[in-house]
Design a protein around this motif. Sequence first.
Motif, mmCIF file in Angstrom:
data_model
loop_
_atom_site.group_PDB
_atom_site.id
_atom_site.type_symbol
_atom_site.label_atom_id
_atom_site.label_comp_id
_atom_site.label_asym_id
_atom_site.label_seq_id
_atom_site.Cartn_x
_atom_site.Cartn_y
_atom_site.Cartn_z
ATOM 1 N N SER D 76 -14.507 47.024 63.958
ATOM 2 C CA SER D 76 -15.588 46.171 64.473
ATOM 3 C C SER D 76 -16.199 45.322 63.360
ATOM 4 N N ASP D 77 -15.891 45.647 62.116
ATOM 5 C CA ASP D 77 -16.485 45.000 60.939
ATOM 6 C C ASP D 77 -17.983 45.256 60.826
ATOM 7 N N ARG D 78 -18.478 46.255 61.572
ATOM 8 C CA ARG D 78 -19.896 46.565 61.441
ATOM 9 C C ARG D 78 -20.150 47.417 60.191
ATOM 10 N N PHE D 79 -21.190 47.045 59.470
ATOM 11 C CA PHE D 79 -21.617 47.882 58.346
ATOM 12 C C PHE D 79 -22.484 49.011 58.878
ATOM 13 N N LEU D 80 -22.179 50.227 58.471
ATOM 14 C CA LEU D 80 -23.013 51.360 58.865
ATOM 15 C C LEU D 80 -24.099 51.590 57.836
ATOM 16 N N MET D 81 -23.797 51.295 56.589
ATOM 17 C CA MET D 81 -24.798 51.429 55.543
ATOM 18 C C MET D 81 -24.252 50.843 54.248
ATOM 19 N N THR D 82 -25.166 50.541 53.347
ATOM 20 C CA THR D 82 -24.774 50.205 51.977
ATOM 21 C C THR D 82 -25.658 51.040 51.055
#
Lengths: 992, 417, 189, 118
Positions: D76-82
């Motif tokens: 999905s190319d979603r970032f879950l966290m950085t």
Amino acid sequence: MSASPDKTGAFRIKGVGRHTPARTARFTFDGKSYTALEGDTVASALLAHGVHLLGRSFKYHRPRGILTAGPEEPNALLDVSRDSARRQPNVRATVQEVFDGAKIASQNRWPSLSFDVGAFNDVLSPFFAAGFYYKTFMWPREAWAKLYEPIIRRAAGLGEAPKEEDPDHYANRFAHCDVLIAGAGIAGLTAALSAASTGQTVFLVDEQPEVGGALHFDTSTMIDGQNGYDWAQDAAARLKAMPNVTVLNRTTVFGYYNHGFLGLAERVTDHVVRPAKDLPRERLWQVRAKKVVLATGAIERHMVFANNDRPGIMLASAARSFLNHHGVSVGHNVGVYTAHDSAYEAAFDLHRAGVTIAAIVDCRADPGEAVVAQARALGVDVLTGHSVTDTSGRLRISSMTVVRNGGGNARKIKVDALIVSAGWTPSVHLFSQSRGKLRFDEANQRFLPDIYAQNCISVGACNGTDDIADLVDEAIAAGGGSAVVSAENRFEWTGGMIGAAEGAGPDTVVKAFVDFQHDVTAKDIRLAVREGMHSIEHIKRFTTNGMASDQGKLSNMHGLAIAAEMLGRPIPQVGLTTFRAPYTPVTYGTLIAHSRAELFDPTRKTPMHALEAAAGAEFEDVGNWKRAWYFPKRGEDMHVAVNRECRTVRDIGGVFDASTLGKIEVVGPDAAQFLNLLYTNAWDTLKPGKCRYGIMTREDGFIYDDGVVGRLAEDRFHVTTTTGGAPRVLHHMEDYLQTEFPHLKVWLTSTTEQWAVIAVQGPKAREIIQPFVEGVDLSNEAFPHMSVAECTVTGVPARLFRVSFTGELGFEVNVPADFGAAVWKAIWERAEGLGACLYGTESMHVLRAEKGYLIVGQDTDGTVTPDDAGYGWAVSKKKTDFVGIRGLKRPDLVREGRKQLVGLLTRDPGDVLEEGAQIVADPNQPKPMTMLGHVTSSYWSENCDRSIAIALVAGGRAKAGETLYVPMSDRTIAVEVTDMVFFDKEGGRIHG
Amino acid sequence: MRKYSVFAIAREAMRAHKGWDAQWISPEPRSSYDVIIIGAGGHGLGAAYYLAKEHGITNIAVIEKGWLGGGNTGRNTTIIRSNYLYEESMDIYEHSLKLWEGLSQDLNYNVMYSPRGVMMLSHNTHDMQSFKRHINANRLYGIDNEWLTPEQARAFCPPLDIAKTARYPINGAALQRRGGTARHDAVAWGYARAASDRGVHIIQNCEVTGIRRGPNGEVQGVETSKGFIGARKIGVSAAGHSSVVMEMAGVRVPLHSNPLQALVSEPLKPIFPCVVMSNTVHAYISQSDKGELVIGAGTDQYNSYSQTGGLQIITHTLDAICELFPIFRRVKMMRQWGGITDNTPDRSPIQGVTPVPGLFVNCGWGTGGFKATPGSANLFAHLIAKGEPHRLAAGLNLDRFRTGRLIDEAAAAAVAH
Amino acid sequence: MVDSGADLASRTLPLAGAHGGSSVVLLEPAGPAERISLRARAEDVAALSNAIGLDLPVRPKTSASGNGRTALWLGPDEWLVIGEAGLVQAAASSGALHSATDVSHRNTAILVSGPGAAAAINSGCPLDLSLAAFPVAACTRTLLGKVEIVLLRTAEDAFRVEVWRSFSGYAFGLLGEGARDAALNPEPL
Amino acid sequence: MLLIHCPYCEEDRSELEFRWAGEAHIARPENISAITDEEFAEYFFLRNNEKGLTYERWRHIHGCGRFFNAARDTVSDRFLMTYKAGLARQPVPTAEEAAAIIEDKTVETWEAVEGDAR
């Protein structure tokens, strides 16, 4: 109707439409002049004059007219120009606004639109079934590319590409907002009013010149007690007056990308008569929206029946737009063929305007009662349970053939236009681009948004919300605020169908078009299924359905339904092709925006560039940099100039601009330790005031970069890199520093551009710079080769390096860049007086090759180890760790017979080898030959009075003295393998 | 199988084309096969075809998660050439090019191989050195590739701007005349039809979810969404998803999967006669038979399986295209899309045996997979049939990442497409 | 390093003579300035602040000015300090562990001012430059088209664009086009 | 174009400012010169290339210049966290936590929507 003598067209109806009668514009179509009203599209303007024939189809060259009134138009694609350089092919007549002086031409026809030789294809069409070309044109083997393909290519294509460079300019704007609303119909405007009321920043974007969406044609909707269209204009005016709202008209949201990023194309001048010079033709908006409201409406579908493509056949809503917005009737005697109630309203409007409605043919047995009652009340003939099974008329429809469903006598009804509707397809393109997932609404035979992938919401017709009160509520909720909007419709619409209509079913051979632009018929889709194409993607690709420039906005659902019927599977199981950006085609110029000419790519120039140019330098591109290549004097070609420069540097001296070399300041108590880890050499042994040549490898052990490193103080190093390597070397160093060695107390700063670097090389180098230098004793003893000192040069603070890339006595004067030009001028004045020369990169290359110095990236590629290059000495044997230490030990990197850098001397000293030439042991072997390596550098050396070359040769150093061969296309050149030093083998000059 | 010909078309035209058979059949899977190939793209279907045709193995299933030809086969910009630098590359790409030349006839399916010439533009001294290295190596290897002056380059491709005032003026070009394009879908369909005709089962909409292994670690078959299917040998040819499939057998391969984007313009009358590539400004372009300008854009920087990518990749490619061809600035982008390429550290493919007995891999073709289709498929078939690589593909093994014997076209060359 | 010994008249500024803008944006090359790239760990910030004479900002995207100097937070251990001569020496006088590297000539600056300033910069810069997101004194390293810049908002309608000298012609050119477009379609919000 | 949260700048910024820097949490072997060829190949070449949750590094190269880590779904190319460099691999938010952030009825992967509809 009143046949008006209106110069803007016989089909213009007085008192109808929203354009100002006084404001006219003249344009030509295929050479003939027409008068239009300002605000007309090309389509409405031509229709006003009764012109329906606008183009020829792609494959069969069938006459085609105007099908729609919007961007989904597949047929009416025209060539529109302002002047010869401002010519745009494939423009939708239904979108392009007329402007005074426009020159418009039809496409894909020869010799004329009404008599097109290509139409012979239509006669041959039985042969040109879908995918026929895969089955033939295979023999003789060469004939495809030489004979068949050129014919096919000439027949295909639509418009003619521009022939001149586009003189217009384009602009770009990055923007951010809380809410972006795509579409300014009732739903979009209502959502905008709601969102704006909360104080959020709002972008309201619509592709049409004015807001209103469906209200352009829909005259039966009342909002807040006003006519819908008028309400929309008022709403837009209110929104525009709010500081937190931006309304963009003539702007298409063409792409919905990741993480709320949208691409918008704003058409700024294509409708303007004489655009101001500063205006961009189009403006690209790159918007990051926290939330997106999709209010993109729905697109009416055509009916799929035999010969449904004749000029004069168009969507009912389009006819309604032309009438209600533009004041143009699509005919005098109009037939209606529908599967949906909305077409009735078009008939009512036309009837009210005085147009004869020949009949309303409704394939449904039970249309909406209200519309039928209204039609009957108006005295219009309604044939329910009937279908149109054929049409006639070569260049424009002249009649329709009507048959009762299930059989009966065919009845031919004369018409001069036929308006059709198979219902409405929600515009889910942007939703789909956002990666949202659709569901199939079985009851209404349509795909609707289901699961959202981004912070986005669909409202109104694109969400399948048909009831206007529901639509308004939905839009208010989506905006997140409050707004008071009360809207009502006269009729509730029912109906709709997808797939082939009666008479175009599987047992027929009629041409019932599904995709107009690509000439895909229902039987083509059935053929694809018969041939084993069971996935909708296969069917699409085999038939090219939906692959035209309208991307299947009208054809996809019909194609899908026909395939599903043929496969005996429900529609969702057959699938839906993916919607791709852009929603409608976008000009390259818009996407590029400012990035052209000077702004295509930065041109980096050194502080001395202007002086070098004034001295006659030719420049070469090295990455983004312009570097002085050579300095020809009057009458000199490159060869002569370089020979002179090379000789002069060794005889007297030369001045060279080395400013582009990358520079990194490495500072901190652990600086030496850090460099120990990043370079193969040892650095802790380097004393302040001294320099060392360093080689950098990556973990794989191959040479990554090189350069001289000077130690200015215990905790401060001045590192140089190759010109092209500067950014990646710094990135590489930061990577290790931040993630592998964060315990080291050291910081890195790019100083490439802080320093202008003037290299002075040659026997008189010291004499040249001596008078300018203060603060350092330049004698050999005090300041030997590989020394560095901070001092002043011409009174300017400087870092002076005693280094050489020529093998001569040499200095590199580093001064703060703003002083570069002044210092260069002073040094050059004196150097010139002493007989020295300016030299460029070409001579630098020759001079260093004479000494066998390496150029990373030319003599090495990414596969050469330090030992391969003859720089094994630069790899510390004592260090227990450095980047590359392990990679260097891998089996293939230590095996015998690796390619090594060696010198090559041609047997004939006058022969200069070609850089890139390949080397073999036996020139007489058959192909494919076994190649030992290649020539990496090769020059005529004036100083050696012969050619010299450097080469990578398998087992090269062991082959010293052997003769190898360089086979060229016309002859073979014998070469002797030597070491890499061709000049001053003892190396005494550098210490001069 | 009905032979395709102009006569067959004429006959069918008389009866509304109702006599054509399905080009391939879509059978239910058997319980087991001699060979299973995972991935029904050009490489996988082609391997099945050559296994049947050249090695007499016909009890084969090609298993495809989606629809055949729907991965990179159907998403690429269809460039074909063989003018690579290293022998390992020249071997396989030239083998491929030779097969392209007769593919339509071999398959009885017009794949529209069009040797209209692939021209790579040189913009600076480094490009020139690199291209001449290629040209000389190719010539001594028996592969056509020639140097053109800027004027010759423009004569070959009239829309090209060779003005010296350009930001990156053109100082020459390398031309492979036998290079060109082909119709990508036709390649998949042609192989599918020819393989199906020889008894190969093409099983679509069937996702492999596991690779079952026996007591000695050898492959026994695949778990799929349609149940377990046995096989003695498994060939993995699942571009973009190779890591995922290989992981099922516990084999790690050095790959990155990246979205690679491409776009087409609206259809135009013939304007662009050849294929042009420029590495310095990052662009490649040709014109399809339908008239669309087909433009290869760049790869997004991050790993992704999303078949989509950023707008900035497209705009960056288009500014380069318009720098080379300023007349195209008014042309319109009609459609953009992405594929997933798997890329190896040295940008050369991996084809060879794996540590798992009976498991063979063909992956890592990066952006160059389409041109290699027939050659790769042909040599992959040899690998699966014989259990060891063909001479022409021997260097493409997995072991090179241990030994360091990389085939680094990217490091060595100016062009890695 | 100081310029004291140099003949300032012989300095050639990369954007000497450049001028541009539009009815809503003024573009001017800034005069010469001393700049250092200052690097230090958190524990040494106080001592350095003392020595330089202003509180080095420690929050992202902020700057601080004082004593004729401006310090821009560029990263958690990185500041760009712009001001009069003597920055390197001032930092050195702190006695704290740090790196101060003279970048006075590496950078040059373009002053962008006027009601269309943000719109002009947004022709190439992807940042949200609304006052809420990027208030006066906000600063950051970012991009302008194809080049890197350091952007500092000096007033509601004024920015300082720091750019490496060889990229300054490109930056000035792009801002010029942005300024022209801003005049036609000023700040949307 | 992605929108990436820089843990040092504490702000979402455009992908244009960032450079991807490969798989996260791959430590350079301390005794690198002593490892075997296989171990070296593993360290230098082999990457997980996950389809789904991946841990990767980015550098805010045109911002604060810092390298940092991210957890992202490659489908999905979603970032879950950085999170900042140097921190150990962080657990991704649980489904409930994620649901609290993201509106429900959000499609999890692109794979699920490609080519067909429900």
